[in-house]
Scaffold this active site. Structure first.
Site, PDB file in Angstrom:
ATOM      1  N   ALA A  16       0.803  -1.217   0.000  1.00  0.00           N
ATOM      2  CA  ALA A  16       0.000   0.000   0.000  1.00  0.00           C
ATOM      3  C   ALA A  16       0.839   1.271   0.000  1.00  0.00           C
ATOM      4  O   ALA A  16       0.331   2.351  -0.313  1.00  0.00           O
ATOM      5  CB  ALA A  16      -0.940   0.009   1.201  1.00  0.00           C
ATOM      6  N   SER A  18       4.531   1.000  -0.945  1.00  0.00           N
ATOM      7  CA  SER A  18       5.673   0.805  -1.831  1.00  0.00           C
ATOM      8  C   SER A  18       5.542  -0.514  -2.571  1.00  0.00           C
ATOM      9  O   SER A  18       4.767  -1.391  -2.181  1.00  0.00           O
ATOM     10  CB  SER A  18       6.998   0.819  -1.034  1.00  0.00           C
ATOM     11  OG  SER A  18       7.075  -0.309  -0.184  1.00  0.00           O
ATOM     12  N   GLY A  19       6.313  -0.634  -3.654  1.00  0.00           N
ATOM     13  CA  GLY A  19       6.387  -1.872  -4.407  1.00  0.00           C
ATOM     14  C   GLY A  19       7.823  -2.330  -4.492  1.00  0.00           C
ATOM     15  O   GLY A  19       8.763  -1.537  -4.344  1.00  0.00           O
ATOM     16  N   ASP A 245      -1.499 -10.396  -0.824  1.00  0.00           N
ATOM     17  CA  ASP A 245      -0.187 -10.385  -0.170  1.00  0.00           C
ATOM     18  C   ASP A 245      -0.186 -11.150   1.151  1.00  0.00           C
ATOM     19  O   ASP A 245       0.811 -11.788   1.504  1.00  0.00           O
ATOM     20  CB  ASP A 245       0.341  -8.957   0.011  1.00  0.00           C
ATOM     21  CG  ASP A 245      -0.645  -7.997   0.649  1.00  0.00           C
ATOM     22  OD1 ASP A 245      -1.681  -8.443   1.183  1.00  0.00           O
ATOM     23  OD2 ASP A 245      -0.394  -6.776   0.595  1.00  0.00           O
ATOM     24  N   THR A 246      -1.306 -11.143   1.876  1.00  0.00           N
ATOM     25  CA  THR A 246      -1.337 -11.897   3.117  1.00  0.00           C
ATOM     26  C   THR A 246      -1.302 -13.399   2.861  1.00  0.00           C
ATOM     27  O   THR A 246      -0.707 -14.157   3.630  1.00  0.00           O
ATOM     28  CB  THR A 246      -2.578 -11.537   3.949  1.00  0.00           C
ATOM     29  OG1 THR A 246      -2.638 -10.115   4.102  1.00  0.00           O
ATOM     30  CG2 THR A 246      -2.528 -12.174   5.318  1.00  0.00           C
ATOM     31  N   THR A 267       0.962  -2.158   6.771  1.00  0.00           N
ATOM     32  CA  THR A 267      -0.066  -1.124   6.811  1.00  0.00           C
ATOM     33  C   THR A 267      -1.279  -1.617   7.593  1.00  0.00           C
ATOM     34  O   THR A 267      -1.873  -0.891   8.388  1.00  0.00           O
ATOM     35  CB  THR A 267      -0.474  -0.738   5.378  1.00  0.00           C
ATOM     36  OG1 THR A 267       0.673  -0.242   4.676  1.00  0.00           O
ATOM     37  CG2 THR A 267      -1.550   0.325   5.396  1.00  0.00           C
ATOM     38  N   ASN A 304      -8.905  -8.239  10.591  1.00  0.00           N
ATOM     39  CA  ASN A 304      -8.106  -7.090  10.161  1.00  0.00           C
ATOM     40  C   ASN A 304      -8.037  -6.051  11.271  1.00  0.00           C
ATOM     41  O   ASN A 304      -9.076  -5.565  11.730  1.00  0.00           O
ATOM     42  CB  ASN A 304      -8.737  -6.414   8.931  1.00  0.00           C
ATOM     43  CG  ASN A 304      -8.480  -7.161   7.654  1.00  0.00           C
ATOM     44  OD1 ASN A 304      -8.609  -8.377   7.600  1.00  0.00           O
ATOM     45  ND2 ASN A 304      -8.123  -6.445   6.613  1.00  0.00           N
ATOM     46  N   GLY A 414       6.827  -6.013   7.963  1.00  0.00           N
ATOM     47  CA  GLY A 414       7.576  -4.895   8.513  1.00  0.00           C
ATOM     48  C   GLY A 414       7.454  -4.759  10.014  1.00  0.00           C
ATOM     49  O   GLY A 414       8.382  -4.292  10.686  1.00  0.00           O
TER      50      GLY A 414
END
Length: 481
Positions: A16, A18-19, A245-246, A267, A304, A414
């Site tokens: 969300a 960066s790539g 992604d999860t 995020t 979430n 992260g």
């Protein structure tokens, strides 16, 4: 497919904020796994006249440059896999994208919630799709799109979630990967297929939904023009991974499924357990737990939590006046706070939209007669404590609802670098936290591709054993305070 037991694949991991393009070097015979970070580029919302959007065109440019560099570094790269956040989509007519995809934090989806629930009450919807209520779920976005005077749904011939949209631009294939499709609210929680009856009842065009594919299946080779531009090997394919992604991150959680919970922390903080079957009880619905598709047919039973967005958006707000805040220094100052700080509800909807999050935290405190943080260090500590409490509570609830006796919490992403958050989560949960790997999403992406190429073999437990050898986690024991 190669059966040599060693090779390289390219992971495109879009977050969300960066790539990344990362090369994964895997040797199943030697039991080794290594990552080579090739490119990193910014990502974020773009405010247009129509609302908040993603710059998918810019992302395509940046990831293309990253892939070109990856092929320069390793011309033998065997395949490409793409993962991103969930729920957001692009509409196509022919090969043309009908505008940049809306961002899930855009407020338009609020209009869709009432429209959907007027036709299908939430308790029925939950039994059908197994998803927790989030106002930006794709089903609500589509209802808002359907009813908008300037909406494009009526003229579109295809709808593709973001990773599938990128896959289409690279290969020309219109396919929908299952783990991400499971987040739309339009896939049956039991069947794993598009819920055609629900789609019809909601007045959505069934023809726009692409055929479903599972992780490990191929999207097909790159378009000839794309391959030439990227300098890619002839015939290189895009392989479906856990494109949510999860889903990819959970592949790389080095856990024993029967005794562990996971927190994929970036995020958002996705807190849950891995199951063989969904849980769609009234208690699970009341607790707002979701059942999302995982790799190899597993179920990600999770909740979430707002996640590190609370910290990053607060920092962004403080930096509006030109100040630069060093996150490590801010967290060190937060760790030094000795007095009590407010523990607020991290799931309060007021924290979803961009803007003055410190002001909203203070507002939440004022409404309840709680002393608000007095400075930035206290705000940061308050955010960490509130997230730790939300994470610990979600783990307890996941255990109660699923019957999984959680003995360990794995934090990946992260958030695994945030020592204060990991320690306080262990403290508040009363059980150990194992932190790492940080690049879990890319690792899971790489491993699904590597298995499809024959570089590694086995089930998810075998893949996780490889992760545990390559990326030893850091252990945090709970401390009584």
């Amino acid at each position: 497919m190669s059966a040599e037991g060693a090779g390289t694949v390219a992971a495109v991991d879009l977050g969300a904020t960066s790539g990344r393009v990362i090369l994964g070097h895997v040797d199943g015979r030697a039991g080794t796994l290594a990552l080579d970070h090739v490119a990193r580029f910014a990502n974020g919302p773009v405010r247009l006249a129509s609302g908040l959007h993603w710059d998918v065109t810019g992302l395509s440019r940046d990831l293309g440059a990253g892939l070109a560099e990856a092929f320069r570094r390793d011309p033998s790269t065997a395949s490409i896999g793409i993962d991103s956040w969930a729920v957001d989509y692009g509409l196509l007519r022919g090969d043309r994208m009908l505008g940049e995809p809306f961002h899930y934090r855009d407020g338009r989806s609020d209009r869709g919630v009432e429209a959907v629930h007027a036709v299908v009450p939430f308790d029925e919807l939950y039994r059908r799709n197994g998803l927790q209520f989030l106002p930006f779920n794709t089903v609500y976005q589509l209802a808002a799109e359907r009813d908008a005077p300037d909406g494009c749904l009526g003229v579109a011939d295809s709808l593709l979630l973001v990773p599938d949209l990128i896959g289409f631009q690279l290969t020309g294939a219109r396919l929908a990967e299952r783990t991400n499709a499971s987040t739309t609210g339009l896939v049956g929680v039991e069947s794993g297929e598009w819920d055609d009856e629900l789609i019809e009842r909601l007045g959505l065009p069934a023809s726009v939904f692409a055929p479903l594919v599972s992780p490990g299946e191929s999207f097909g080779p790159l378009r000839a023009a794309v391959a030439a531009e990227l300098g890619a090997p002839a015939g290189i394919e895009v392989v479906a991974v856990g494109s949510h992604d999860t889903a990819s991150a959970v592949v790389a959680v080095p856990m024993r499924a029967e005794s562990a919970a996971y927190i994929s922390c970036g995020t958002w903080g996705l807190v849950g357990v891995e199951l063989e079957q969904p849980v769609t009880t009234d208690a699970a619905r009341a607790a707002n737990f979701t059942n999302e598709g995982g790799v190899d047919g597993r179920v990600r039973f999770l909740h979430n939590v707002m996640g590190l967005w609370l910290l990053s958006e607060s920092v962004r707000w403080w930096e509006r006046d030109g100040a630069r805040i060093d996150l490590a220094e801010l967290l060190a100052a937060a760790a030094s706070v000795t007095g009590p700080v407010a523990v607020f509800d991290a799931d309060d909807p007021r924290f979803l939209a961009p803007g003055d999050l410190p002001g909203r935290i203070a507002e939440w405190c004022a409404e309840r007669g709680v002393a608000a943080p007095a400075n930035r260090a206290e705000f940061a500590r308050s955010i960490v404590e509130s997230l730790a409490e939300a994470f610990a509570g979600a783990v307890r609830t996941a255990s109660l609802l699923s019957g999984v006796d959680v003995e360990t919490i794995h934090v990946v992403g992260g958030g695994a670098l945030n020592e204060l958050l990991c320690q306080r989560t262990a403290d508040r949960a009363g059980i150990p936290v194992l932190a790492g790997p940080v690049e879990a999403t890319a690792i899971g992406n790489v491993l699904v591709q590597a298995r499809a190429q024959g570089f590694v073999h086995g089930d998810l437990e075998a893949l996780r054993a490889l992760v545990a050898r390559a990326f030893a986690p850091r252990r945090y024991e709970p401390v009584t305070r």
